[in-house]
Design a protein around this motif. Structure first.
Motif, PDB file in Angstrom:
ATOM      1  N   TRP A 142     -10.738   1.474  -2.639  1.00 60.59           N
ATOM      2  CA  TRP A 142      -9.997   2.631  -2.124  1.00 60.59           C
ATOM      3  C   TRP A 142     -10.856   3.898  -2.121  1.00 60.59           C
ATOM      4  O   TRP A 142     -10.496   4.900  -1.509  1.00 60.59           O
ATOM      5  CB  TRP A 142      -8.745   2.885  -2.968  1.00 60.59           C
ATOM      6  CG  TRP A 142      -7.654   1.909  -2.698  1.00 60.59           C
ATOM      7  CD1 TRP A 142      -7.227   0.906  -3.505  1.00 60.59           C
ATOM      8  CD2 TRP A 142      -6.838   1.841  -1.516  1.00 60.59           C
ATOM      9  NE1 TRP A 142      -6.212   0.205  -2.909  1.00 60.59           N
ATOM     10  CE2 TRP A 142      -5.948   0.757  -1.692  1.00 60.59           C
ATOM     11  CE3 TRP A 142      -6.787   2.563  -0.327  1.00 60.59           C
ATOM     12  CZ2 TRP A 142      -5.010   0.407  -0.723  1.00 60.59           C
ATOM     13  CZ3 TRP A 142      -5.854   2.215   0.639  1.00 60.59           C
ATOM     14  CH2 TRP A 142      -4.976   1.150   0.440  1.00 60.59           C
TER      15      TRP A 142
ATOM     16  N   GLN B  36       0.823  -1.224   0.000  1.00 58.73           N
ATOM     17  CA  GLN B  36       0.000   0.000   0.000  1.00 58.73           C
ATOM     18  C   GLN B  36       0.848   1.262   0.000  1.00 58.73           C
ATOM     19  O   GLN B  36       0.351   2.355  -0.277  1.00 58.73           O
ATOM     20  CB  GLN B  36      -0.932   0.025   1.226  1.00 58.73           C
ATOM     21  CG  GLN B  36      -2.021  -1.025   1.208  1.00 58.73           C
ATOM     22  CD  GLN B  36      -1.556  -2.369   1.723  1.00 58.73           C
ATOM     23  OE1 GLN B  36      -0.423  -2.523   2.188  1.00 58.73           O
ATOM     24  NE2 GLN B  36      -2.419  -3.376   1.642  1.00 58.73           N
TER      25      GLN B  36
ATOM     26  N   TYR C 143      -4.032   7.426  -4.983  1.00 58.72           N
ATOM     27  CA  TYR C 143      -4.761   7.629  -3.726  1.00 58.72           C
ATOM     28  C   TYR C 143      -5.561   8.930  -3.773  1.00 58.72           C
ATOM     29  O   TYR C 143      -6.713   8.979  -3.350  1.00 58.72           O
ATOM     30  CB  TYR C 143      -3.793   7.596  -2.543  1.00 58.72           C
ATOM     31  CG  TYR C 143      -3.224   6.216  -2.338  1.00 58.72           C
ATOM     32  CD1 TYR C 143      -4.058   5.160  -1.980  1.00 58.72           C
ATOM     33  CD2 TYR C 143      -1.871   5.950  -2.546  1.00 58.72           C
ATOM     34  CE1 TYR C 143      -3.562   3.865  -1.830  1.00 58.72           C
ATOM     35  CE2 TYR C 143      -1.372   4.662  -2.399  1.00 58.72           C
ATOM     36  CZ  TYR C 143      -2.219   3.629  -2.044  1.00 58.72           C
ATOM     37  OH  TYR C 143      -1.728   2.356  -1.908  1.00 58.72           O
TER      38      TYR C 143
ATOM     39  N   PRO D  61      -7.103  -2.949  -1.261  1.00 60.72           N
ATOM     40  CA  PRO D  61      -7.489  -2.023  -0.181  1.00 60.72           C
ATOM     41  C   PRO D  61      -7.131  -2.590   1.193  1.00 60.72           C
ATOM     42  O   PRO D  61      -6.953  -3.796   1.350  1.00 60.72           O
ATOM     43  CB  PRO D  61      -9.007  -1.900  -0.337  1.00 60.72           C
ATOM     44  CG  PRO D  61      -9.324  -2.399  -1.700  1.00 60.72           C
ATOM     45  CD  PRO D  61      -8.247  -3.374  -2.075  1.00 60.72           C
TER      46      PRO D  61
END
Ligand SMILES: N[C@@H](CCC(=O)N[C@@H](CS)C(=O)NCC(=O)O)C(=O)O
Length: 218
Positions: free
Chosen positions: A214, A11, A170, A207
């Motif tokens: 996300w 991530q 993101y 996720p």
């Protein structure tokens, strides 16, 4: 040839950058999913941050250093142009993105959603509100940068683009920043075009546990 290990949680946008670099260079690697500030990371990064790299006797910290190694230790297409001007422009954009965009603006904003530090776990509005005008200005800067050729440097996909896209991912999934990117037509086109690239797409992280996507709606 020893196995090249990228060590860090998938991530992390900077872990993702190094994975894109491996893919683009054609370098096989193993991803070891390890959190920051754990013994394995602390043994390599003096501040306990991810990613770190292990390749035989070679150990490295910091995504830029790791990508330099990937780019220069192996055959394959250059990740950063070898011409002085274009090479320097690549460093220029990596530096702007890492020191001004990511560290000062994007990271606090994204963190305010995913690691809010609020008593009830809701997004940290004061941090978000502080970041918004700065995000607006920096998206405008990036929009101008990619308007002409659809890349940060010249007309090819370089390490400068690889370095930016994971954080853009993101931001694109969060309410205010996603709307801002969509209002910047060149940046939005840049994002959609390069997110479809195999090296980028392949390493999209799952996720966090308990989440199915996300995306956070406004
Ligand atoms: N300048 C570093 C930044 C790395 C970084 O901030 N990594 C984050 C995850 S994306 C981390 O380890 N965070 C934990 C912490 O800062 O304590 C690089 O380019 O590798």
């Amino acid at each position: 040839m020893p196995e090249l290990q990228i060590i860090g949680a998938p991530q992390s946008n900077y872990v993702w950058v190094t994975r894109i670099a491996c893919h683009e260079k054609g370098v096989p690697y193993t991803l070891l999913s390890v959190m920051p500030h754990t013994p394995e990371i602390d043994a390599i990064h003096p501040l306990g941050k991810i990613p770190v790299l292990r390749h035989g006797d070679v150990i490295l910290a910091e995504s830029r250093a790791i990508c330099f190694y990937i780019d220069h230790a192996f055959d394959g297409p250059p990740l950063a142009p070898r011409f002085p001007v274009e090479g320097a422009q690549t460093e220029q954009w990596i530096s702007i993105v890492n020191t001004h965009f990511d560290a000062l603006v994007a990271r606090p904003y994204v963190g305010a959603y995913f690691f809010p530090g609020t008593p009830d776990g809701t997004p940290n509005r004061p941090i978000i509100e502080t970041a918004l005008p700065k995000l607006e200005a920096q998206f405008a800067m990036l929009d101008r940068a990619v308007a002409k050729a659809g890349h940060l440097v010249g007309s090819s996909f370089t390490l400068a683009d690889m370095n930016l896209l994971p954080m853009m991912f993101y931001l694109h999934h969060l309410p205010e920043s996603g709307a801002m990117v969509r209002r910047n037509a060149s940046l939005e086109a840049y994002y959609e075009r390069h997110m479809a690239r195999a090296s980028v797409k392949e390493a999209i992280p799952a996720p966090f546990p308990g989440r199915s996507s996300w995306t956070i709606e406004g």
